[in-house]
Design a protein around this motif. Structure first.
Motif, mmCIF file in Angstrom:
data_model
loop_
_atom_site.group_PDB
_atom_site.id
_atom_site.type_symbol
_atom_site.label_atom_id
_atom_site.label_comp_id
_atom_site.label_asym_id
_atom_site.label_seq_id
_atom_site.Cartn_x
_atom_site.Cartn_y
_atom_site.Cartn_z
ATOM 1 N N LEU A 119 -10.132 18.389 39.877
ATOM 2 C CA LEU A 119 -9.463 19.180 38.861
ATOM 3 C C LEU A 119 -8.487 20.175 39.488
ATOM 4 C CD1 LEU A 119 -9.246 19.997 35.837
ATOM 5 C CD2 LEU A 119 -11.127 21.612 36.269
ATOM 6 N N GLN A 120 -8.974 20.867 40.489
ATOM 7 C CA GLN A 120 -8.139 21.887 41.110
ATOM 8 C C GLN A 120 -6.944 21.233 41.822
ATOM 9 O OE1 GLN A 120 -8.425 25.112 40.617
ATOM 10 N NE2 GLN A 120 -10.288 24.725 39.351
ATOM 11 N N ASN A 121 -7.141 20.044 42.357
ATOM 12 C CA ASN A 121 -6.043 19.331 43.029
ATOM 13 C C ASN A 121 -4.962 18.944 42.020
ATOM 14 O OD1 ASN A 121 -4.689 18.027 45.235
ATOM 15 N ND2 ASN A 121 -5.474 16.068 44.488
ATOM 16 N N SER A 122 -5.435 18.443 40.867
ATOM 17 C CA SER A 122 -4.480 18.037 39.829
ATOM 18 C C SER A 122 -3.741 19.240 39.274
ATOM 19 C CB SER A 122 -5.208 17.288 38.707
ATOM 20 O OG SER A 122 -5.771 16.098 39.201
ATOM 21 N N LEU A 123 -4.508 20.316 39.037
ATOM 22 C CA LEU A 123 -3.866 21.529 38.526
ATOM 23 C C LEU A 123 -2.823 22.037 39.519
ATOM 24 C CD1 LEU A 123 -6.902 23.457 36.947
ATOM 25 C CD2 LEU A 123 -4.953 22.431 35.741
ATOM 26 N N SER A 124 -3.157 21.967 40.759
ATOM 27 C CA SER A 124 -2.201 22.431 41.786
ATOM 28 C C SER A 124 -0.935 21.564 41.764
ATOM 29 C CB SER A 124 -2.863 22.387 43.162
ATOM 30 O OG SER A 124 -3.946 23.257 43.198
ATOM 31 N N TYR A 125 -1.175 20.257 41.631
ATOM 32 C CA TYR A 125 -0.033 19.338 41.652
ATOM 33 C C TYR A 125 0.843 19.564 40.426
ATOM 34 C CZ TYR A 125 2.624 15.099 42.425
ATOM 35 O OH TYR A 125 3.633 14.212 42.633
ATOM 36 N N GLY A 147 7.577 21.403 31.117
ATOM 37 C CA GLY A 147 7.052 22.754 30.839
ATOM 38 C C GLY A 147 6.018 22.737 29.740
ATOM 39 N N ALA A 148 6.326 21.935 28.681
ATOM 40 C CA ALA A 148 5.365 21.858 27.570
ATOM 41 C C ALA A 148 4.054 21.244 28.036
ATOM 42 C CB ALA A 148 5.972 21.048 26.426
ATOM 43 N N LEU A 149 4.168 20.188 28.886
ATOM 44 C CA LEU A 149 2.941 19.556 29.397
ATOM 45 C C LEU A 149 2.143 20.512 30.256
ATOM 46 C CD1 LEU A 149 1.198 17.030 29.693
ATOM 47 C CD2 LEU A 149 2.666 16.337 31.608
ATOM 48 N N ALA A 150 2.845 21.254 31.084
ATOM 49 C CA ALA A 150 2.147 22.210 31.957
ATOM 50 C C ALA A 150 1.484 23.286 31.122
ATOM 51 C CB ALA A 150 3.120 22.820 32.951
ATOM 52 N N ALA A 151 2.189 23.697 30.073
ATOM 53 C CA ALA A 151 1.584 24.737 29.221
ATOM 54 C C ALA A 151 0.365 24.208 28.509
ATOM 55 C CB ALA A 151 2.627 25.230 28.210
ATOM 56 N N ALA A 152 0.443 22.966 28.008
ATOM 57 C CA ALA A 152 -0.731 22.383 27.329
ATOM 58 C C ALA A 152 -1.911 22.236 28.286
ATOM 59 C CB ALA A 152 -0.347 21.024 26.718
ATOM 60 N N ILE A 153 -1.549 21.792 29.564
ATOM 61 C CA ILE A 153 -2.649 21.689 30.567
ATOM 62 C C ILE A 153 -3.237 23.057 30.849
ATOM 63 C CG2 ILE A 153 -3.118 21.113 32.975
ATOM 64 C CD1 ILE A 153 -1.043 18.870 32.727
ATOM 65 N N LEU A 154 -2.419 24.070 30.974
ATOM 66 C CA LEU A 154 -2.922 25.423 31.256
ATOM 67 C C LEU A 154 -3.790 25.922 30.097
ATOM 68 C CD1 LEU A 154 -2.905 27.931 33.042
ATOM 69 C CD2 LEU A 154 -0.783 28.645 31.908
ATOM 70 N N TYR A 155 -3.344 25.606 28.887
ATOM 71 C CA TYR A 155 -4.118 26.030 27.740
ATOM 72 C C TYR A 155 -5.466 25.310 27.707
ATOM 73 C CZ TYR A 155 -5.366 27.036 22.908
ATOM 74 O OH TYR A 155 -6.049 27.441 21.759
ATOM 75 N N LEU A 156 -5.418 23.991 28.029
ATOM 76 C CA LEU A 156 -6.662 23.219 28.032
ATOM 77 C C LEU A 156 -7.623 23.706 29.115
ATOM 78 C CD1 LEU A 156 -8.227 20.846 26.787
ATOM 79 C CD2 LEU A 156 -7.168 19.369 28.494
ATOM 80 N N SER A 157 -7.060 24.195 30.214
ATOM 81 C CA SER A 157 -7.931 24.680 31.285
ATOM 82 C C SER A 157 -8.698 25.936 30.854
ATOM 83 C CB SER A 157 -7.102 24.969 32.544
ATOM 84 O OG SER A 157 -6.179 26.038 32.289
ATOM 85 N N ARG A 158 -8.113 26.603 29.820
ATOM 86 C CA ARG A 158 -8.801 27.785 29.321
ATOM 87 C C ARG A 158 -9.613 27.496 28.068
ATOM 88 N NH1 ARG A 158 -5.123 31.726 27.643
ATOM 89 N NH2 ARG A 158 -3.516 30.132 27.534
ATOM 90 N N ASP A 159 -9.241 26.421 27.357
ATOM 91 C CA ASP A 159 -9.937 26.112 26.124
ATOM 92 C C ASP A 159 -9.963 24.605 25.980
ATOM 93 O OD1 ASP A 159 -11.115 25.968 23.661
ATOM 94 O OD2 ASP A 159 -9.381 26.772 22.554
ATOM 95 N N THR A 160 -11.098 24.033 26.139
ATOM 96 C CA THR A 160 -11.240 22.579 26.088
ATOM 97 C C THR A 160 -11.700 22.129 24.713
ATOM 98 O OG1 THR A 160 -13.487 22.779 26.922
ATOM 99 C CG2 THR A 160 -11.736 22.382 28.537
#
Length: 822
Positions: A119-125, A147-160
C-alpha cells in the motif's frame, strides 16, 4: 517436675508465636509488585505496538523492526506472567487467553506488514507521478485526471467507505479512458492506473486488517489476568491479616500468662515471707512456752494461739485434748464467739475427716454432703486441723477456723505442723509436771499415812490403857465425893478430858488408816440422801438442814465412804459454826471450766466439774483462822480434834479436786468442793459396790517370791486382767525387749529395798516407754519423788496389794484417751 507442663505450654506458645509471625509477614508483596510491573510492561508494549502500526498505516513509519521489539516484549511479559501464576498456583486460563491474543495480534501484524508495504509503495508511486512535472507536461488533458485520481486515492486512504470506493472507481475509469496508449506518458499512465487499482483493492483490505488488529487488542484478557492476580493478592492479604490477628491474640495470651506467672511468683514470694514470719513467730513462742512454768501454760498457750492465728489469718484457734474430761484451750478475735459444742466437737469431726496427718479445707462448701454437714452450724468456711500426739502423753488436735474460704494461698498445714509440735511439747511438759505433782502428793500422803499409822499403832494400845485407867479411877472416885463440890467438878473435868483423849486416838487411827480406796462413778444424789439421814440423827434439833434437789445425771468418780465423810465433816463444822441454831444448806451444781482456776486449796484445770457447796449463816471465819484451818490438829473449839477439815482436804486431793472457801466474819461461810464430773451412764449397775474391772488387758508383774507372785496373779485375774508373771527381773526385761506391745501395763512387786524396785522399774520403762509402770512398796519413806519421776513410775501402791487400791490404780493408768486414727 511440677512446673514441666507450664514450661511446655510456654514453649509451645513461643513456637506458635514465631510461626504466626513468619506467616504474618507480607512475603508476597514483592512478587505482586513484579507482577504488576509485568502487566504494565505488557500494556505499554501493546500500546507501543498499536502506535507503531498506526504510524506505519499513516506512512510515518517505514522501519518495521519496532514491531518485532514490541511483540517480543509482549511475549516475554506473557511468559513471566505464566511463571508467576504457576509459582502461586493460580488458574492459567486467563494467561492462556492473553497468550492467544498475542498470537492473534502477531498474525494480524504479519498480514498488515505485507499489505501495508504494498500500500505504501503504491501510495508513494501515485504521489510521485501525480506531482511529476514531466509526467503532466506532455498531455494537458491527463493532468486533471491524474490529479482527480490522486485526490480520490488520498481520500480513500483516509476513508474507505463505499462512497469513497465508488468515487475512486469512477476516477479510475475516467483516468483509464484518458490514458494514452502511445507516447512518453503511456507507460507511466498505465503504471499509475495499475497502482490506483491496487490501492483500490488494498486500502480497504489493509484497513480491515488494521481494524481486526486493533480489535484483537488483549485489553479484556489483560484485565482478567490483572483481576486474577488482584484476587490472589486479596486472598493472600486476608490470610496474612488473619495470621496477624492470631499473632495479636497469641501475644495477648502470652502476656496474660506472663502476668499470671508474675502474680504467682509474687504470691509465692509473699507466701515465703509469710512462712518466714510464721517460723519466726513459732520460734519466739516456742521459747516462751519452754520458759513458762506449767501453771502458766494455759494462759501462755492462749496468747500463742492468737499469734499463730494472726499469721495465718484465722478467726478462731483452739487446742482440744482428748482427756476425761475434755480440756480446751481456745482463742478468738474480738467479737467472735464459739458456737455451742464447738470446739469440743472438733475431735469427732477430725476423726471423721481423717486428720491423722493433718487436714486443710480451703472451702467447706465444696466438701461432700457428709463432710460438709460435720462443719455445719459452726460458721467455718475454711478449716485447718492437726493432731497433737505424743506416745503415752498428750493426745488431741489443734485447729484453726476461718470464716472466709482460702483463695490462692499456700496450705497452712506445713506451717501449722511446726506450731503443733511446739504446742504439743509444751502440753507434754505440763502433763508430765501435773503427773509429777500428783505422784509427789500421793507419795507424801503415803509417807504421812505410814508415819501416822505407825505412830498410832505403836502408842494407841498404851495410850488407851492410860486413858482407860484415868477414866476408871475417875469413875471410882466420883461416888466418894459429894456432888456439886469442887473435887467433884475437878473429877468431872478429868473424866471429860480423858474421853476427849480417847476420841482423839480414834480420829488419829481413822486418819492414818485412810487409803486411795475403790474409785468408781458415784451418783451424787445417792450420797446426799445417805448423808442427810445420818446428819438429821446426829445434828442438834435447832439446826435447820436443807438439801437442794440434785439432778440424777450428776455423778463423780471416787470412793463413796470417803466422799460421804467429806459431806458429814463439812455439815458438822457448819452446824457447829451456827452456835445457837441456824441453817445449813447443801447444794450441787455442774460447771464447765474453760481455763485453769486457782482456789483456796488446789486448782482446777479446764474441764467439767461438780461443785458441792455447804453454806451456813454462822459467825464466819476471820483471816487468821482461814490461813490454818486445813492444818491437821488445828482447831478453834475446846472439844475439837483439828482433823475434820484436814481429812476433807486430803480426800478431795485424792480425788483430783479442789476446795474454795468464801467467808466473812459475821456473814457465815460457804465451803465448795469441786470434783471432776463423769457421765451418769457410767455408773455401775450394781450400785456402789462395784470395782473398776479390766477388759482383758495384759499386766506384766514381777515378784521375786513365787507364792506372792501366784497370789498377786490371782488378784489380777479376779479384777479382769490377764497377768503374766516373772520371778526373775532379767526374764521380764527379755520379754519386754522381744515384744513390748504385748503388755498394756507393768507392775513391779515388793522388793526388800525400795531402790531395787525403782531400778527395775526404770529398766522396764526404758525398754517399753509406752506402758505405765506401777511400783508396790512396803514403805515409801526412803523413796524420793524425783527418783520415781526419773524412773517413769506412774503410781505407787502399798504392799501387800489391796484389791480396791490395785483396781483403782490400774483403772487410772489405763484410762488414756484414744488416738486420732490417721
Amino acid at each position: 517436675m511440677r512446673n514441666l507442663p507450664f514450661v511446655l505450654g510456654v514453649s509451645f506458645l513461643l513456637a506458635l508465636l514465631t510461626w504466626l509471625l513468619l506467616r504474618g509477614i507480607d512475603t508476597n508483596a514483592s512478587a505482586y509488585a513484579v507482577t504488576l510491573q509485568t502487566l504494565d510492561e505488557y500494556a505499554l508494549a501493546e500500546a507501543s505496538l498499536h502506535r507503531d502500526v498506526l504510524q506505519a498505516r499513516a506512512g510515518l513509519l517505514r522501519d518495521y523492526d519496532a514491531f518485532a521489539v514490541d511483540a517480543r516484549a509482549m511475549a516475554d511479559a506473557v511468559s513471566r506472567l505464566r511463571s508467576h501464576a504457576r509459582a502461586e498456583g493460580l488458574d492459567p486460563k486467563p494467561i492462556d487467553q492473553l497468550a492467544a491474543a498475542v498470537v492473534e495480534q502477531e498474525e494480524l501484524l504479519e498480514r498488515f506488514k505485507t499489505s501495508n508495504a504494498l500500500l505504501q509503495n503504491s501510495l508513494s508511486y501515485v504521489g510521485l507521478l501525480s506531482t511529476s512535472p514531466a509526467f503532466l507536461a506532455n498531455d494537458v488533458q491527463l493532468a486533471p485526471a491524474t490529479g482527480a485520481l490522486a485526490a480520490a486515492i488520498l481520500y480513500l486512504s483516509r476513508d474507505t467507505s463505499s462512497a469513497a470506493m465508488r468515487a475512486l472507481q469512477e476516477k479510475i475509469d475516467q483516468f483509464a479512458q484518458q490514458t494514452p496508449t502511445t507516447g512518453p506518458d503511456a507507460e507511466p499512465a498505465r503504471a499509475m492506473l495499475a497502482h490506483a487499482r491496487l490501492l483500490y483493492e488494498q486500502l480497504p483490505a489493509v484497513d480491515e486488517t488494521l481494524k481486526a488488529f486493533i480489535a484483537a487488542a488483549s485489553t479484556h484478557a489483560l484485565e482478567e489476568v490483572r483481576e486474577l492476580f488482584s484476587r490472589h493478592r486479596s486472598v493472600v492479604e486476608a490470610g496474612e491479616q488473619r495470621y496477624r490477628l492470631l499473632l495479636y491474640v497469641v501475644s495477648l495470651l502470652l502476656l496474660v500468662l506472663l502476668v499470671i506467672l508474675g502474680l504467682r511468683l509474687r504470691a509465692r514470694a509473699v507466701a515465703l515471707r509469710r512462712r518466714a514470719a510464721f517460723e519466726h513467730v513459732i520460734a519466739e513462742n516456742s521459747t516462751r512456752l519452754i520458759n513458762c512454768s506449767p501453771a502458766e501454760t494455759g494462759m501462755r498457750l492462749k496468747q500463742v494461739l492468737g499469734e499463730f492465728s494472726r499469721i495465718i489469718d484465722a478467726d478462731r484457734a483452739y487446742v482440744v485434748l482428748d482427756e476425761r474430761p475434755i480440756r480446751v484451750h481456745a482463742w478468738s478475735k474480738d467479737g467472735v464467739t464459739f458456737p455451742p459444742g464447738w470446739p469440743r466437737r472438733a475431735l469427732a469431726v477430725a476423726e471423721q475427716l481423717g486428720a491423722g496427718d493433718g487436714v486443710t479445707i480451703a472451702d467447706a462448701s465444696a466438701l461432700p454432703p457428709g463432710a460438709r454437714d460435720a462443719l455445719a452450724g459452726t460458721g467455718v468456711r475454711a478449716w485447718a486441723c492437726l493432731p497433737l500426739v505424743r506416745p503415752g502423753r498428750v493426745q488431741g488436735i489443734m485447729g484453726f477456723d476461718r470464716f472466709r474460704p482460702i483463695r490462692n494461698k499456700i496450705s497452712p498445714i506445713p506451717l501449722a505442723r511446726l506450731a503443733s509440735d511446739a504446742v504439743a511439747n509444751a502440753l507434754e511438759r505440763e502433763f508430765l509436771e501435773r503427773e509429777r505433782t500428783k505422784l509427789a502428793m500421793r507419795l507424801e500422803r503415803a509417807r504421812r499415812m505410814q508415819m501416822i499409822g505407825s505412830l498410832a499403832s505403836g502408842i494407841a494400845h498404851n495410850f488407851n490403857n492410860i486413858i482407860g485407867a484415868i477414866l476408871g479411877y475417875s469413875e471410882m472416885a466420883e461416888p466418894q465425893i459429894a456432888r456439886g463440890s469442887k473435887p467433884a467438878q475437878h473429877i468431872d473435868e478429868i473424866r471429860r478430858a480423858a474421853e476427849r483423849g480417847r476420841d482423839l486416838v480414834d480420829n488419829i487411827l481413822t486418819f492414818g488408816r485412810r487409803t486411795d480406796g475403790r474409785a468408781r462413778p458415784v451418783q451424787v444424789r445417792t450420797l446426799l440422801n445417805e448423808a442427810a439421814s445420818l446428819l438429821r440423827a446426829s445434828l442438834p434439833s435447832d439446826v435447820e438442814l436443807v438439801f437442794e434437789d440434785v439432778p440424777a445425771d450428776v455423778a463423780v468418780s471416787g470412793e463413796p465412804a470417803q466422799l460421804q465423810q467429806v459431806i458429814l465433816n463439812l455439815c458438822t463444822n457448819a452446824a457447829q459454826a451456827t452456835n445457837d441454831g441456824g441453817c445449813v444448806r447443801v447444794a450441787v451444781k455442774q460447771e464447765q471450766m474453760a481455763a485453769f482456776v486457782e482456789m483456796s486449796e488446789g486448782g482446777l484445770s479446764p474441764g467439767r466439774y461438780v461443785c458441792l457447796s455447804v453454806s451456813d449463816n454462822g459467825s464466819g471465819i476471820d483471816e487468821r483462822v482461814a490461813r490454818r484451818m486445813f492444818e491437821p490438829f488445828f482447831t478453834t473449839r475446846v472439844a475439837g480434834t483439828g482433823l475434820g477439815l484436814a481429812t476433807v482436804r486430803e480426800i478431795v486431793r485424792d480425788h483430783d479436786g479442789a476446795i474454795n472457801v468464801q467467808s466473812e466474819p459475821g456473814c457465815g461461810s460457804r465451803f465448795e468442793v469441786w470434783l471432776p464430773a463423769v457421765a451418769a451412764d457410767s455408773i455401775a449397775a450394781d450400785g456402789l459396790s462395784a470395782l473398776p474391772l479390766g477388759r482383758g488387758e495384759t499386766v506384766l508383774i514381777v515378784e521375786s517370791e513365787r507364792e506372792r507372785l501366784l497370789r498377786d496373779e490371782e488378784k489380777l485375774a479376779a479384777l479382769g486382767y490377764e497377768p503374766v508373771g516373772f520371778e526373775v527381773a532379767a526374764d521380764a526385761l527379755a520379754a519386754c525387749r522381744s515384744d513390748s506391745a504385748r503388755f498394756d501395763i507393768i507392775l513391779v512387786g515388793h522388793a526388800s529395798r525400795p531402790q531395787g524396785g525403782v531400778e527395775l522399774a526404770r529398766a522396764l520403762h526404758e525398754v517399753s516407754p509406752l506402758q505405765p509402770v506401777l511400783l508396790a512398796v512396803a514403805t515409801a519413806a526412803d523413796v524420793s519423788i524425783d527418783l520415781l519421776t526419773d524412773a517413769g513410775i506412774s503410781e505407787v501402791l502399798h504392799w501387800p496389794l489391796d484389791n480396791a487400791e490395785l483396781a483403782a490404780a490400774l483403772d487410772r493408768c489405763l484410762r488414756t484417751p484414744a488416738r486420732l486414727q490417721p
